[in-house]
Design a protein around this motif. Structure first.
Motif, PDB file in Angstrom:
ATOM      1  N   TYR A   1       0.843  -1.203   0.000  1.00 63.17           N
ATOM      2  CA  TYR A   1       0.000   0.000   0.000  1.00 63.17           C
ATOM      3  C   TYR A   1       0.877   1.251   0.000  1.00 63.17           C
ATOM      4  O   TYR A   1       0.588   2.218  -0.715  1.00 63.17           O
ATOM      5  CB  TYR A   1      -0.942   0.004   1.212  1.00 63.17           C
TER       6      TYR A   1
ATOM      7  N   ALA B   1       2.184   1.994  -3.381  1.00 65.17           N
ATOM      8  CA  ALA B   1       1.120   2.541  -4.234  1.00 65.17           C
ATOM      9  C   ALA B   1       0.822   3.988  -3.853  1.00 65.17           C
ATOM     10  O   ALA B   1       0.600   4.843  -4.724  1.00 65.17           O
ATOM     11  CB  ALA B   1      -0.132   1.681  -4.104  1.00 65.17           C
TER      12      ALA B   1
ATOM     13  N   SER C   1       3.294   6.252  -5.405  1.00 64.99           N
ATOM     14  CA  SER C   1       3.023   6.394  -6.843  1.00 64.99           C
ATOM     15  C   SER C   1       1.906   7.409  -7.090  1.00 64.99           C
ATOM     16  O   SER C   1       2.022   8.295  -7.940  1.00 64.99           O
ATOM     17  CB  SER C   1       2.646   5.022  -7.430  1.00 64.99           C
ATOM     18  N   VAL C   2       0.819   7.272  -6.334  1.00 65.26           N
ATOM     19  CA  VAL C   2      -0.313   8.182  -6.509  1.00 65.26           C
ATOM     20  C   VAL C   2       0.080   9.606  -6.086  1.00 65.26           C
ATOM     21  O   VAL C   2      -0.273  10.584  -6.746  1.00 65.26           O
ATOM     22  CB  VAL C   2      -1.540   7.672  -5.709  1.00 65.26           C
TER      23      VAL C   2
ATOM     24  N   VAL D   1       6.476   6.691 -11.703  1.00 69.42           N
ATOM     25  CA  VAL D   1       6.860   5.475 -10.984  1.00 69.42           C
ATOM     26  C   VAL D   1       6.868   4.368 -12.031  1.00 69.42           C
ATOM     27  O   VAL D   1       5.813   3.893 -12.447  1.00 69.42           O
ATOM     28  CB  VAL D   1       5.896   5.167  -9.827  1.00 69.42           C
TER      29      VAL D   1
ATOM     30  N   GLY E   1       0.954   1.687 -14.696  1.00 68.88           N
ATOM     31  CA  GLY E   1       1.468   1.551 -13.326  1.00 68.88           C
ATOM     32  C   GLY E   1       0.734   2.457 -12.361  1.00 68.88           C
ATOM     33  O   GLY E   1       0.376   2.049 -11.253  1.00 68.88           O
ATOM     34  N   TYR E   2       0.491   3.694 -12.787  1.00 73.70           N
ATOM     35  CA  TYR E   2      -0.275   4.609 -11.927  1.00 73.70           C
ATOM     36  C   TYR E   2      -1.666   4.033 -11.652  1.00 73.70           C
ATOM     37  O   TYR E   2      -2.162   4.101 -10.521  1.00 73.70           O
ATOM     38  CB  TYR E   2      -0.391   5.990 -12.570  1.00 73.70           C
TER      39      TYR E   2
ATOM     40  N   ALA F   1      -1.565   1.428  -9.018  1.00 72.46           N
ATOM     41  CA  ALA F   1      -1.381   2.047  -7.702  1.00 72.46           C
ATOM     42  C   ALA F   1      -2.674   2.699  -7.217  1.00 72.46           C
ATOM     43  O   ALA F   1      -3.036   2.611  -6.043  1.00 72.46           O
ATOM     44  CB  ALA F   1      -0.248   3.074  -7.764  1.00 72.46           C
ATOM     45  N   ALA F   2      -3.386   3.336  -8.144  1.00 72.28           N
ATOM     46  CA  ALA F   2      -4.635   4.007  -7.782  1.00 72.28           C
ATOM     47  C   ALA F   2      -5.666   2.992  -7.281  1.00 72.28           C
ATOM     48  O   ALA F   2      -6.422   3.267  -6.344  1.00 72.28           O
ATOM     49  CB  ALA F   2      -5.180   4.786  -8.982  1.00 72.28           C
TER      50      ALA F   2
ATOM     51  N   SER G   1      -4.948   0.165  -5.785  1.00 71.60           N
ATOM     52  CA  SER G   1      -4.478  -0.244  -4.456  1.00 71.60           C
ATOM     53  C   SER G   1      -4.884   0.762  -3.391  1.00 71.60           C
ATOM     54  O   SER G   1      -5.391   0.399  -2.326  1.00 71.60           O
ATOM     55  CB  SER G   1      -2.944  -0.400  -4.494  1.00 71.60           C
ATOM     56  N   VAL G   2      -4.662   2.040  -3.687  1.00 66.93           N
ATOM     57  CA  VAL G   2      -5.008   3.087  -2.724  1.00 66.93           C
ATOM     58  C   VAL G   2      -6.528   3.149  -2.540  1.00 66.93           C
ATOM     59  O   VAL G   2      -7.033   3.304  -1.424  1.00 66.93           O
ATOM     60  CB  VAL G   2      -4.443   4.448  -3.182  1.00 66.93           C
TER      61      VAL G   2
END
Lengths: 410, 410
Positions: free
Chosen positions: A239, A242, A245-246, A263, B238-239, B242-243, B245-246
């Motif tokens: 997490y 991630a 990255s965000v 990223v 990739g973003y 990550a988005a 996941s968040v």
């Protein structure tokens, strides 16, 4: 004036002929610095330089200079780039600028034109930095930014010593590094990005180059069962990766301007669907043309990471991988390029280079700037790298005009 | 009453002796279902059952039942779990519940006690689902949730047919699946999570089991240079990963209650620091005890993913991997467990199981519930899985009390 052109066929033919050396599947090139393929590429280049009556000098880091004498014994106008590639590279990155330089020389030779100042076509050693770090090494040594001995002692990813490899392929030259201090340096290169194509720009007058900040974060949390571990008891390294990255994407959008944030690499361990990641590594690539803003982005990221580690009870280790300050190219030179392009009626725009180039090192020792041509879909470092022949020609012809103008300067 | 105990030494000794079969580095066990190690573990278990005068029956999916006759010819009270493990498993997951059942029988035998109802100690085939899918297979077939023939025809990760492997190791039994319908089923198990240890709870009376939703998202964007591609022109897979996941973490925190959400696995391609990822896969594990809420979480996630794909100009493909509805255990049984534990003075709490267990399948055919003991640091499916001997004993003694109470029911 509109007929003054190096000619599309000759230019494309030279690029193709050189791309055949180290050619790989899919139309690409693998000519990693100081390998046998690099030697073969260099041998061909030197042979071509000699055919064009250039005086070839090799310096001690292996940079190749083909000098065309001028009427006056003044500092020369230099163009060029590099001929090494990444492992799965394209035909244009670097090579295009060197081959276009040769075509300018050919054009002058055929017309018996002798410029006021000498002209030099350069090919710098190890721009890509695939096997030996850092990248842009040859131009960096030339500019005095890296001691020759340190560069020669560099160990490659295969354990080889750079100096030994340079001698092995026969390019440990005699000339002292930095001997040639140009009057100006102009590098012609493909954009390697999608902006020109997307905006219908034909020629980019590159006025600056982004500063680069590469960091890697290693997050250490606690591996646990995804079903049985309540959210509040988690120390989820995945997490956190991630969230970083965000965060950097939002930062880039918030800053706007030239700020980009990427990223590109992320690894979770153990990387199983029902296990909370114990460990994660995540890379962050930040770029901006303004050093102060780049530093602000780095500070914001560091603060975010510190807060995140605290809030999520994880440890986050930061490793700085690469850091280059932004480079501002010579305003007068950029204007010369811009006007030459406009005079030919090309759709012209001032550009920022998002990638590193030899010109940024040359900018330390002489007025420097770059000319960009479009890259199809922005694809680069890839066999599918492509620039249309008409675009290649436009760039070479603008280079011709710019070099002629600069070479006539007192 | 407080002296009524199966004894720590005997219990630990039996667990240790069985953990020696398939023992691996670091104190763990590798006894994947229907391998030679599984056969050896089964042989030992059956031998022990016979030493304890149990009538051993093997059904056609290989479930092992050790029956201890009661005074009345009534449906039996059953306990048990499984003896197969993951590839790098611990000594307690599954095995503990079976071994504790044997210790209860030993305790009764030594005292010559004959219960009103029969008692059964069961070991179900292939609970872990490592080699053959689905997991909890033996109890699922027993409960009629999966046809025997389909289970036997299952192909393993190594291509082997389950029925053939079952015959090969000598455990393709004669008894029809589902023959034994218990009066009640009680499974003793380690928590496999950190909650009990963190809260100082000694015995968990497991009242329900979370529904599980596993999905995998594959995001297809466009690979591009991290320096030269403006934020607005990116299609960054990739973003997006990550988005997601968040987003799921925020969803779980927002829902609260039993909702958990985990992104355990994420892979970026090409996974290079200066290349915008062209492709990413990301797994999402959602769990909730309430089916309606779990469905709401799935719907919210689907809507988020659709909006994200749109906004970022990427394609996102969704693959459903696993879906189980939540299970509610028998309230009366849970109360029996709770009271038995409290009567012994143990710190007792009602619990939700975040992992799947054989008891959830048995709950389809008879009143079922589970007893949990703490797992050190919540570590499970790992050689470092650990439960202190005192905790193991507390669980076994509560099981003894619960089985005795249920076995005396009319």
């Amino acid at each position: 004036m509109r007929q003054r052109s190096v000619g599309e066929a000759a230019l494309v033919e030279r690029i193709e002929a050189h791309a055949a050396i180290g050619a790989i599947e899919g139309g690409g090139v693998c000519r990693i610095a100081l390998t046998d393929a690099d030697r073969e590429g260099r041998d061909r280049l030197v042979a071509w330089m000699r055919q064009l009556d250039l005086d070839v000098s090799i310096d001690r880091i292996g940079n190749i200079f083909g000098v065309r004498r001028g009427k006056a014994d003044l500092s020369p106008v230099m163009t060029g780039s590099h001929i090494d590639t990444v492992a799965t590279g394209g035909r244009y990155d670097g090579n295009y600028g060197v081959m276009a330089g040769l075509e300018v020389v050919r054009w002058l030779n055929e017309r018996g034109i002798v410029t006021h100042r000498p002209l030099v076509v350069a090919a710098f050693t190890n721009e890509e930095g695939v096997r030996f770090q850092p990248d842009m090494m040859g131009s960096l040594v030339h500019a005095g930014g890296l001691a020759l001995q340190r560069a020669l002692d560099t160990r490659g990813t295969d354990g080889a010593r750079l100096g030994d490899e340079l001698a092995r392929i026969g390019y440990a030259g005699e000339m002292a590094c930095g001997s040639i201090v140009p009057h100006a340096f102009v590098e012609l290169h493909i954009e390697q990005g999608p902006v020109m194509e997307a905006e219908g720009v034909q020629i980019g007058a590159v006025e600056n180059l982004q500063g680069i900040s590469w960091q890697e974060f290693t997050i250490t949390g606690q591996s646990n069962h995804a079903g049985t571990t309540p959210m509040r008891l988690r120390r989820d390294a995945g997490y956190c990766a991630a969230a970083i990255s965000v965060f950097v994407r939002e930062l880039a959008l918030r800053y706007g301007g030239s700020q980009v944030a990427t990223v590109g690499a992320m690894d979770l361990h153990p990387n199983l669907i029902n296990v909370i990641p114990a460990r994660a590594t995540v890379s962050v690539d930040l770029r901006n043309t303004d050093e102060a803003t780049l530093q602000r982005a780095e500070r914001e990221l560091a603060a975010f990471v510190e807060k995140l580690a605290d809030a999520q009870s994880v440890r986050i280790d930061t490793r700085r991988l690469v850091r280059f300050e932004p480079v501002v190219f010579d305003e007068r030179l950029v204007r010369v390029i811009e006007r030459a392009s406009q005079a030919r009626g090309h759709a012209t725009r001032r550009m920022t280079s998002g990638a590193g180039h030899d010109a940024q090192m040359m900018a330390r020792v002489c007025p420097s700037a770059m000319v960009f041509v479009p890259s199809a879909l922005g694809i680069s470092h890839n066999p599918r790298e492509h620039t249309a022949p008409a675009d290649l020609l436009r760039g070479a012809d603008v280079l011709l005009d710019v070099l002629l103008a600069l070479a006539e300067e007192a």
